[in-house]
Structure formats: C-alpha cells, structure tokens
Design a protein around this motif. Sequence first.
Motif, PDB file in Angstrom:
ATOM      1  N   THR A  35       0.859  -1.179   0.000  1.00  0.00           N
ATOM      2  CA  THR A  35       0.000   0.000   0.000  1.00  0.00           C
ATOM      3  C   THR A  35       0.897   1.231   0.000  1.00  0.00           C
ATOM      4  OG1 THR A  35      -0.098   0.203   2.400  1.00  0.00           O
ATOM      5  CG2 THR A  35      -1.784  -1.207   1.341  1.00  0.00           C
ATOM      6  N   GLU A  36       0.348   2.333  -0.416  1.00  0.00           N
ATOM      7  CA  GLU A  36       1.104   3.581  -0.428  1.00  0.00           C
ATOM      8  C   GLU A  36       1.591   3.912   0.982  1.00  0.00           C
ATOM      9  OE1 GLU A  36       0.410   8.260  -1.676  1.00  0.00           O
ATOM     10  OE2 GLU A  36      -1.273   6.882  -1.695  1.00  0.00           O
ATOM     11  N   HIS A  37       0.718   3.774   1.953  1.00  0.00           N
ATOM     12  CA  HIS A  37       1.074   4.072   3.343  1.00  0.00           C
ATOM     13  C   HIS A  37       2.241   3.193   3.808  1.00  0.00           C
ATOM     14  CE1 HIS A  37       0.707   4.828   7.653  1.00  0.00           C
ATOM     15  NE2 HIS A  37       0.680   3.517   7.813  1.00  0.00           N
ATOM     16  N   ASP A  38       2.138   1.889   3.566  1.00  0.00           N
ATOM     17  CA  ASP A  38       3.193   0.964   3.998  1.00  0.00           C
ATOM     18  C   ASP A  38       4.517   1.235   3.282  1.00  0.00           C
ATOM     19  OD1 ASP A  38       1.526  -0.285   5.816  1.00  0.00           O
ATOM     20  OD2 ASP A  38       1.009  -1.938   4.462  1.00  0.00           O
ATOM     21  N   LEU A  39       4.433   1.622   2.017  1.00  0.00           N
ATOM     22  CA  LEU A  39       5.655   1.936   1.273  1.00  0.00           C
ATOM     23  C   LEU A  39       6.383   3.110   1.920  1.00  0.00           C
ATOM     24  CD1 LEU A  39       7.585   1.617  -1.145  1.00  0.00           C
ATOM     25  CD2 LEU A  39       6.071   3.143  -2.408  1.00  0.00           C
ATOM     26  N   TYR A  40       5.670   4.203   2.173  1.00  0.00           N
ATOM     27  CA  TYR A  40       6.309   5.378   2.779  1.00  0.00           C
ATOM     28  C   TYR A  40       6.873   5.047   4.155  1.00  0.00           C
ATOM     29  CZ  TYR A  40       3.948   7.975  -0.942  1.00  0.00           C
ATOM     30  OH  TYR A  40       3.513   8.422  -2.153  1.00  0.00           O
ATOM     31  N   LYS A  41       6.132   4.241   4.914  1.00  0.00           N
ATOM     32  CA  LYS A  41       6.579   3.841   6.247  1.00  0.00           C
ATOM     33  C   LYS A  41       7.860   3.004   6.159  1.00  0.00           C
ATOM     34  CE  LYS A  41       5.050   1.493  10.409  1.00  0.00           C
ATOM     35  NZ  LYS A  41       4.075   0.633  11.016  1.00  0.00           N
ATOM     36  N   PRO A  76      13.265   2.636  -2.755  1.00  0.00           N
ATOM     37  CA  PRO A  76      11.874   2.272  -3.072  1.00  0.00           C
ATOM     38  C   PRO A  76      11.687   0.842  -3.572  1.00  0.00           C
ATOM     39  CG  PRO A  76      12.314   4.487  -3.841  1.00  0.00           C
ATOM     40  CD  PRO A  76      13.625   3.922  -3.373  1.00  0.00           C
ATOM     41  N   SER A  77      12.519   0.385  -4.481  1.00  0.00           N
ATOM     42  CA  SER A  77      12.371  -0.982  -5.000  1.00  0.00           C
ATOM     43  C   SER A  77      12.567  -2.017  -3.899  1.00  0.00           C
ATOM     44  CB  SER A  77      13.360  -1.245  -6.134  1.00  0.00           C
ATOM     45  OG  SER A  77      13.019  -0.472  -7.254  1.00  0.00           O
ATOM     46  N   ASP A  78      13.534  -1.777  -3.017  1.00  0.00           N
ATOM     47  CA  ASP A  78      13.768  -2.710  -1.913  1.00  0.00           C
ATOM     48  C   ASP A  78      12.603  -2.703  -0.929  1.00  0.00           C
ATOM     49  OD1 ASP A  78      16.170  -3.390  -3.056  1.00  0.00           O
ATOM     50  OD2 ASP A  78      17.396  -2.245  -1.650  1.00  0.00           O
ATOM     51  N   ALA A  79      12.021  -1.541  -0.690  1.00  0.00           N
ATOM     52  CA  ALA A  79      10.857  -1.461   0.198  1.00  0.00           C
ATOM     53  C   ALA A  79       9.691  -2.244  -0.391  1.00  0.00           C
ATOM     54  CB  ALA A  79      10.471  -0.005   0.433  1.00  0.00           C
ATOM     55  N   ILE A  80       9.495  -2.137  -1.689  1.00  0.00           N
ATOM     56  CA  ILE A  80       8.414  -2.888  -2.345  1.00  0.00           C
ATOM     57  C   ILE A  80       8.669  -4.386  -2.237  1.00  0.00           C
ATOM     58  CG2 ILE A  80       7.318  -3.394  -4.576  1.00  0.00           C
ATOM     59  CD1 ILE A  80       7.760  -0.367  -5.250  1.00  0.00           C
ATOM     60  N   VAL A  81       9.905  -4.804  -2.445  1.00  0.00           N
ATOM     61  CA  VAL A  81      10.251  -6.227  -2.313  1.00  0.00           C
ATOM     62  C   VAL A  81       9.954  -6.697  -0.885  1.00  0.00           C
ATOM     63  CG1 VAL A  81      12.204  -7.836  -2.192  1.00  0.00           C
ATOM     64  CG2 VAL A  81      11.923  -6.364  -4.195  1.00  0.00           C
ATOM     65  N   ALA A  82      10.393  -5.937   0.110  1.00  0.00           N
ATOM     66  CA  ALA A  82      10.173  -6.318   1.511  1.00  0.00           C
ATOM     67  C   ALA A  82       8.684  -6.418   1.823  1.00  0.00           C
ATOM     68  CB  ALA A  82      10.849  -5.317   2.443  1.00  0.00           C
ATOM     69  N   LEU A  83       7.908  -5.457   1.366  1.00  0.00           N
ATOM     70  CA  LEU A  83       6.466  -5.478   1.623  1.00  0.00           C
ATOM     71  C   LEU A  83       5.773  -6.610   0.879  1.00  0.00           C
ATOM     72  CD1 LEU A  83       5.872  -1.637   1.559  1.00  0.00           C
ATOM     73  CD2 LEU A  83       5.733  -3.142   3.579  1.00  0.00           C
ATOM     74  N   THR A  84       6.249  -6.907  -0.311  1.00  0.00           N
ATOM     75  CA  THR A  84       5.698  -8.029  -1.070  1.00  0.00           C
ATOM     76  C   THR A  84       5.963  -9.340  -0.330  1.00  0.00           C
ATOM     77  OG1 THR A  84       5.895  -6.854  -3.172  1.00  0.00           O
ATOM     78  CG2 THR A  84       5.814  -9.266  -3.279  1.00  0.00           C
ATOM     79  N   CYS A  85       7.178  -9.490   0.188  1.00  0.00           N
ATOM     80  CA  CYS A  85       7.496 -10.687   0.970  1.00  0.00           C
ATOM     81  C   CYS A  85       6.571 -10.794   2.176  1.00  0.00           C
ATOM     82  CB  CYS A  85       8.958 -10.655   1.416  1.00  0.00           C
ATOM     83  SG  CYS A  85      10.136 -10.955   0.092  1.00  0.00           S
ATOM     84  N   LYS A  86       6.355  -9.688   2.862  1.00  0.00           N
ATOM     85  CA  LYS A  86       5.464  -9.696   4.031  1.00  0.00           C
ATOM     86  C   LYS A  86       4.054 -10.115   3.622  1.00  0.00           C
ATOM     87  CE  LYS A  86       4.106  -6.861   7.970  1.00  0.00           C
ATOM     88  NZ  LYS A  86       4.209  -5.526   8.578  1.00  0.00           N
ATOM     89  N   HIS A  87       3.568  -9.575   2.528  1.00  0.00           N
ATOM     90  CA  HIS A  87       2.217  -9.897   2.044  1.00  0.00           C
ATOM     91  C   HIS A  87       2.044 -11.391   1.796  1.00  0.00           C
ATOM     92  CE1 HIS A  87      -1.553  -9.519  -0.193  1.00  0.00           C
ATOM     93  NE2 HIS A  87      -1.016 -10.371  -1.048  1.00  0.00           N
ATOM     94  N   TYR A  88       3.039 -12.013   1.189  1.00  0.00           N
ATOM     95  CA  TYR A  88       2.953 -13.436   0.830  1.00  0.00           C
ATOM     96  C   TYR A  88       3.453 -14.367   1.943  1.00  0.00           C
ATOM     97  CZ  TYR A  88       1.855 -12.164  -3.997  1.00  0.00           C
ATOM     98  OH  TYR A  88       1.253 -11.664  -5.136  1.00  0.00           O
TER      99      TYR A  88
END
Length: 147
Positions: free
Chosen positions: A98-104, A113-125
Amino acid sequence: MIFVDTNILYHILHKTPRTGEALILLEENPGDYAVDTVVHNEIIYASTRHYLEHRHGVKGAYSARKWIKKHGYPEEVVNTVRELLKRLNIRLISSMYTEHDLYKALVEFRLLPSDAIVALTCKHYGIDTILTFDEDFKRVPWLKVAP
C-alpha cells in the motif's frame, strides 16, 4: 517460499566473480523460489543494459532507449531471462504494497523504493527468507537474509 533478489539472478546470468557464490546460495537454500514484478523488471533492465554495452558498445540509459527504438528490444535478453526463471523454477508473483506501507518502510527501514516494495511483497505473501547480497534487507524484521 524463498524470495530471490535481482543481484543473485544478475550474477548467475552474467558470469561475474560472484556467480559461484550466487549458485551456492541457491544450492544451500532449496525451496520454492519467487521473484516479484519489481525484481523481474530489474533483471530484464539490467540484463538489457549489460547486453547492449557488451555486444553493441551502447552505454547509458538514454543511448539504450535510442538503440531499442531503432533496433527493437533484444529478444536474446528476454529469452535468456525467461529461460533462467524456468530453469531455476522461479515463480513470478505480483508486487503487493500500500502507499502508506511503502512510505513507512522507506523511512523506518531506510530502504530504496524498490527494496521497500520487495520487503512489503514478501510480508504480504508470508515469505520470510530472501537470497540477496544486499545488506539493507537485514534491517527488515520479517526477513531473514540467507547467509
């Protein structure tokens, strides 16, 4: 599931001094591998830049865009990436955040940014292990960076 970062794929594809190390990481951490759309994009882009520089002397992003516009996208790169993912049985998953989680994540874990998206994607799955040479992921509490 185990997430595979761009740098592991890059070192395998392009025979660098770290190729052996990348292959050992995969060997020592068997499982169901995954990459997200961010890593997929990064490995295609990095491999394209590598291919254009080494095969055609094209340096820089602007020159690469001009070359592709004139000659078309190098199918060799597309096929090589596709075959690597197939050979290693790596599943492509959608990036999820989510936008909020990305900024956080950007601020809290001091990630690009790309690493944050990867980390959040891992958390999601529910992915808790990442194969990478990137030390930045060690700051993410839900990820174990495979040694």
